[in-house]
Design an enzyme around this catalytic site. Structure first.
Site, PDB file in Angstrom:
ATOM      1  N   GLN A 126      67.798  20.580  63.101  1.00 13.74           N
ATOM      2  CA  GLN A 126      68.825  20.326  62.093  1.00 13.74           C
ATOM      3  C   GLN A 126      69.300  21.634  61.491  1.00 13.74           C
ATOM      4  OE1 GLN A 126      67.395  18.576  58.434  1.00 13.74           O
ATOM      5  NE2 GLN A 126      69.251  17.355  58.196  1.00 13.74           N
ATOM      6  N   SER A 129      70.865  23.693  56.242  1.00 16.67           N
ATOM      7  CA  SER A 129      70.620  24.668  55.170  1.00 16.67           C
ATOM      8  C   SER A 129      70.993  26.081  55.578  1.00 16.67           C
ATOM      9  CB  SER A 129      69.137  24.676  54.785  1.00 16.67           C
ATOM     10  OG  SER A 129      68.700  23.389  54.477  1.00 16.67           O
ATOM     11  N   GLU A 244      67.423  10.552  56.812  1.00 18.43           N
ATOM     12  CA  GLU A 244      66.264  11.424  56.607  1.00 18.43           C
ATOM     13  C   GLU A 244      65.539  11.052  55.312  1.00 18.43           C
ATOM     14  OE1 GLU A 244      67.343  15.538  56.380  1.00 18.43           O
ATOM     15  OE2 GLU A 244      65.270  16.218  56.521  1.00 18.43           O
ATOM     16  N   ASN A 374      61.660  17.681  45.382  1.00 13.06           N
ATOM     17  CA  ASN A 374      61.328  16.595  44.457  1.00 13.06           C
ATOM     18  C   ASN A 374      62.247  16.600  43.232  1.00 13.06           C
ATOM     19  OD1 ASN A 374      59.407  15.719  46.173  1.00 13.06           O
ATOM     20  ND2 ASN A 374      57.640  16.130  44.849  1.00 13.06           N
ATOM     21  N   GLU A 375      62.671  17.817  42.791  1.00 11.42           N
ATOM     22  CA  GLU A 375      63.581  17.875  41.635  1.00 11.42           C
ATOM     23  C   GLU A 375      64.898  17.175  41.975  1.00 11.42           C
ATOM     24  OE1 GLU A 375      62.012  20.497  42.904  1.00 11.42           O
ATOM     25  OE2 GLU A 375      60.645  21.080  41.302  1.00 11.42           O
TER      26      GLU A 375
HETATM   27  C1  LIG Z   1      59.244  24.039  55.835  1.00 14.27           C
HETATM   28  C2  LIG Z   1      60.701  23.713  55.659  1.00 14.27           C
HETATM   29  C3  LIG Z   1      61.406  23.180  56.725  1.00 14.27           C
HETATM   30  C4  LIG Z   1      62.767  22.926  56.585  1.00 14.27           C
HETATM   31  N1  LIG Z   1      63.456  22.469  57.678  1.00 14.27           N
HETATM   32  C5  LIG Z   1      64.800  22.388  57.615  1.00 14.27           C
HETATM   33  C6  LIG Z   1      65.552  22.082  58.776  1.00 14.27           C
HETATM   34  O1  LIG Z   1      65.006  21.855  59.854  1.00 14.27           O
HETATM   35  N2  LIG Z   1      66.896  22.059  58.698  1.00 14.27           N
HETATM   36  C7  LIG Z   1      67.553  22.294  57.527  1.00 14.27           C
HETATM   37  O2  LIG Z   1      68.786  22.239  57.528  1.00 14.27           O
HETATM   38  N3  LIG Z   1      66.868  22.594  56.394  1.00 14.27           N
HETATM   39  C8  LIG Z   1      65.516  22.650  56.417  1.00 14.27           C
HETATM   40  N4  LIG Z   1      64.797  22.968  55.279  1.00 14.27           N
HETATM   41  C9  LIG Z   1      65.533  23.311  54.081  1.00 14.27           C
HETATM   42  C10 LIG Z   1      65.333  22.374  52.911  1.00 14.27           C
HETATM   43  O3  LIG Z   1      66.138  21.228  53.048  1.00 14.27           O
HETATM   44  C11 LIG Z   1      65.708  23.195  51.661  1.00 14.27           C
HETATM   45  O4  LIG Z   1      64.701  24.192  51.519  1.00 14.27           O
HETATM   46  C12 LIG Z   1      65.764  22.367  50.415  1.00 14.27           C
HETATM   47  O5  LIG Z   1      66.891  21.510  50.457  1.00 14.27           O
HETATM   48  C13 LIG Z   1      65.831  23.248  49.160  1.00 14.27           C
HETATM   49  O6  LIG Z   1      66.882  24.172  49.248  1.00 14.27           O
HETATM   50  P1  LIG Z   1      66.650  25.742  48.962  1.00 14.27           P
HETATM   51  O7  LIG Z   1      65.462  26.179  49.754  1.00 14.27           O
HETATM   52  O8  LIG Z   1      67.956  26.444  49.174  1.00 14.27           O
HETATM   53  O9  LIG Z   1      66.255  25.845  47.428  1.00 14.27           O
HETATM   54  P2  LIG Z   1      67.233  25.853  46.181  1.00 14.27           P
HETATM   55  O10 LIG Z   1      68.275  24.812  46.345  1.00 14.27           O
HETATM   56  O11 LIG Z   1      67.656  27.248  45.931  1.00 14.27           O
HETATM   57  O12 LIG Z   1      66.260  25.375  45.035  1.00 14.27           O
HETATM   58  C14 LIG Z   1      65.296  26.232  44.420  1.00 14.27           C
HETATM   59  C15 LIG Z   1      64.613  25.412  43.306  1.00 14.27           C
HETATM   60  O13 LIG Z   1      65.588  24.989  42.321  1.00 14.27           O
HETATM   61  C16 LIG Z   1      65.562  23.569  42.194  1.00 14.27           C
HETATM   62  N5  LIG Z   1      66.915  23.048  41.993  1.00 14.27           N
HETATM   63  C17 LIG Z   1      68.031  23.382  42.700  1.00 14.27           C
HETATM   64  N6  LIG Z   1      69.090  22.669  42.252  1.00 14.27           N
HETATM   65  C18 LIG Z   1      68.624  21.849  41.261  1.00 14.27           C
HETATM   66  C19 LIG Z   1      69.208  20.862  40.431  1.00 14.27           C
HETATM   67  N7  LIG Z   1      70.525  20.550  40.525  1.00 14.27           N
HETATM   68  N8  LIG Z   1      68.428  20.229  39.527  1.00 14.27           N
HETATM   69  C20 LIG Z   1      67.098  20.505  39.414  1.00 14.27           C
HETATM   70  N9  LIG Z   1      66.474  21.456  40.185  1.00 14.27           N
HETATM   71  C21 LIG Z   1      67.223  22.102  41.084  1.00 14.27           C
HETATM   72  C22 LIG Z   1      65.010  23.068  43.510  1.00 14.27           C
HETATM   73  O14 LIG Z   1      64.462  21.777  43.398  1.00 14.27           O
HETATM   74  C23 LIG Z   1      63.966  24.125  43.837  1.00 14.27           C
HETATM   75  O15 LIG Z   1      62.765  23.874  43.142  1.00 14.27           O
HETATM   76  C24 LIG Z   1      63.427  23.186  55.352  1.00 14.27           C
HETATM   77  C25 LIG Z   1      62.698  23.705  54.273  1.00 14.27           C
HETATM   78  C26 LIG Z   1      61.351  23.969  54.412  1.00 14.27           C
HETATM   79  C27 LIG Z   1      60.597  24.553  53.244  1.00 14.27           C
END
Ligand SMILES: Cc1cc2nc3c(=O)[nH]c(=O)nc-3n(C[C@H](O)[C@H](O)[C@H](O)COP(=O)(O)OP(=O)(O)OC[C@H]3O[C@@H](n4cnc5c(N)ncnc54)[C@H](O)[C@@H]3O)c2cc1C
Length: 392
Positions: A126, A129, A244, A374-375
């Site tokens: 996928q 991100s 998902e 979770n947030e």
């Molecule tokens: C091991 C792993 C595998 C993954 N595999 C895939 C994959 O195969 N394909 C893919 O496309 N993606 C993948 N992901 C990505 C995953 O979907 C994102 O990491 C996730 O959506 C969080 O986005 P971010 O890492 O940019 O964090 P951010 O969005 O930058 O968030 C950072 C922190 O801020 C909090 N936050 C952000 N916005 C808000 C809000 N509006 N309100 C409250 N809190 C908030 C978040 O909850 C988090 O704690 C994977 C991630 C991991 C860790």
């Protein structure tokens, strides 16, 4: 949905149990690398050849067309038999890429891809991100420029699980450079062998390289690979995300009960540092009892969620509740096991099969982030389930 098991449900459970008892591989899944992906393909091929592939897929697309209750029975029996985990390299293909194609793909796309997914011949990853677009997916920047019959993709994707093993990718790009937010995006099937794709592994605390950065340098993808509309990809992306976040984690929801049982068995044998049997410690006993109650509640909610999905024809926002509850219970259970075993159980060589509890503990952190943190699930619940007023 009728929650009483019918004679045919009981019969189905017996058939599933007998088949799994005879066919679950006795060889451990290799911890890493291409041999682990091959192990997953082989297991999927075996399921396919014996008529057990695609439990949630309609019969017309080669699936089993099982009722919701029978899917629950299948995942319970998988957990009981300790069958290879469903969240392996076949996960994206079976749980959301294939179902997205069924919902929104063309007849040609379905005819080509669906049989390959079911047989384990095609693995998917996928590519949603990006380094600055995770929770806020609509801010993604990877560019897709229309050029004749092709879309030419440039940019980067982040955290792409199993990109190094995948044959195809669910790729979301911005095709309208003037667009903002969720407008002007396109969902494309990307062949991972296309020239211009560079995959850089990211080493994790699981001591593996299952996630990656993926770079695209003028990668040409035929327009016929678009799923849904050009510039209208948000609808297809929402379909993928609802799959998902909906029943995508059903196996974990149902496996929880088995895992609490295994932890309870362990507590009956394991001595704590002071020599007491873990099960004789009242705090451990209470926590195990609470987790067992949680697992039963999650099972009941899973059945209600399936009934609602059956009724409405699509997964609803309650998937966010399930994801939040199961990831929280998963974390609490692995922490309790850490307390019982002693925290030097965190010394880990990456072999999941040899150290399942350590892997589970480390995975519990991944599980509360991947597929939406979770947030974000809490925000979805506040907004879409409880209809609370927005803060801004
Ligand atoms: C091991 C792993 C595998 C993954 N595999 C895939 C994959 O195969 N394909 C893919 O496309 N993606 C993948 N992901 C990505 C995953 O979907 C994102 O990491 C996730 O959506 C969080 O986005 P971010 O890492 O940019 O964090 P951010 O969005 O930058 O968030 C950072 C922190 O801020 C909090 N936050 C952000 N916005 C808000 C809000 N509006 N309100 C409250 N809190 C908030 C978040 O909850 C988090 O704690 C994977 C991630 C991991 C860790």
């Amino acid at each position: 949905m009728d929650l009483q098991y019918s004679a045919s449900d009981r019969d189905f459970r017996q058939q599933a149990r007998a088949w799994l008892a005879a066919n679950v591989p006795t060889k451990r899944r290799p911890a890493n690398g291409h041999t682990s992906a091959q192990y997953d393909r082989d297991w999927q091929r075996k399921l396919y050849e014996h008529g057990w592939a695609g439990v949630a897929w309609p019969k017309e697309y080669g699936g089993l067309g099982l009722t919701g209750l029978q899917q629950v029975i299948w995942y319970e029996e998988m957990a009981r038999a300790r069958a290879p985990h469903y969240i392996n390299t076949t996960y994206v293909a079976l749980m959301h890429a294939g179902p997205t194609l069924i919902m929104r793909g063309t007849e040609e796309q379905k005819a080509f891809h669906l049989p390959r997914i079911l047989s384990g011949d095609a693995l998917w990853c996928q590519g949603f991100s990006e380094p600055n677009a995770g929770s806020d997916l609509a801010s993604l920047k990877a560019r897709g420029t229309i050029d004749g019959d092709d879309i030419v993709v440039s940019g980067a994707k982040m955290w792409t699980t199993d990109a190094q093993h995948a044959d195809y990718q669910e790729l979301l790009v911005r095709t309208d450079p003037e667009s903002h937010r969720h407008k002007g995006l396109t969902w494309i099937i990307c062949d991972m062998k296309s020239p211009g794709i560079d995959i850089k592994p990211i080493r994790t605390m699981l001591n593996d390289e299952h996630i990656n950065m993926v770079f695209y340098d003028d990668v040409r993808i035929p327009k016929s690979n678009v799923v849904g509309e050009i510039d209208g990809g948000w609808a297809s992306a929402l379909a993928t995300l609802s799959l998902e976040r909906g029943l995508g984690f059903i196996g974990d929801q149902l496996e929880l009960y088995e895992r609490v049982g295994r932890a309870t068995d362990m507590a009956g044998k394991l001595r704590l540092e002071d020599g007491t049997l873990a099960i004789d410690d009242s705090s451990i006993r209470q926590k195990l009892a609470a987790l067992k109650a949680d697992a039963l509640a999650i099972r009941a909610m899973t059945l209600a969620d399936i009934a609602e999905t059956d009724r409405t024809g699509q997964p609803g926002p309650k998937g966010s509740m399930m994801k939040l509850l199961v990831t929280s219970a998963h974390k609490a259970l692995s922490e309790l096991v850490g307390d019982m075993m002693g925290w030097d159980f965190l010394e880990f060589d990456g072999d999941r099969s040899a150290h399942p509890w350590t892997y589970d503990y480390l995975w519990s952190w991944v599980f509360s982030i991947s597929g939406g943190t979770n947030e974000i699930q809490r925000e979805n619940i506040a907004d879409r389930v409880l209809h609370l007023p927005r803060a801004r």
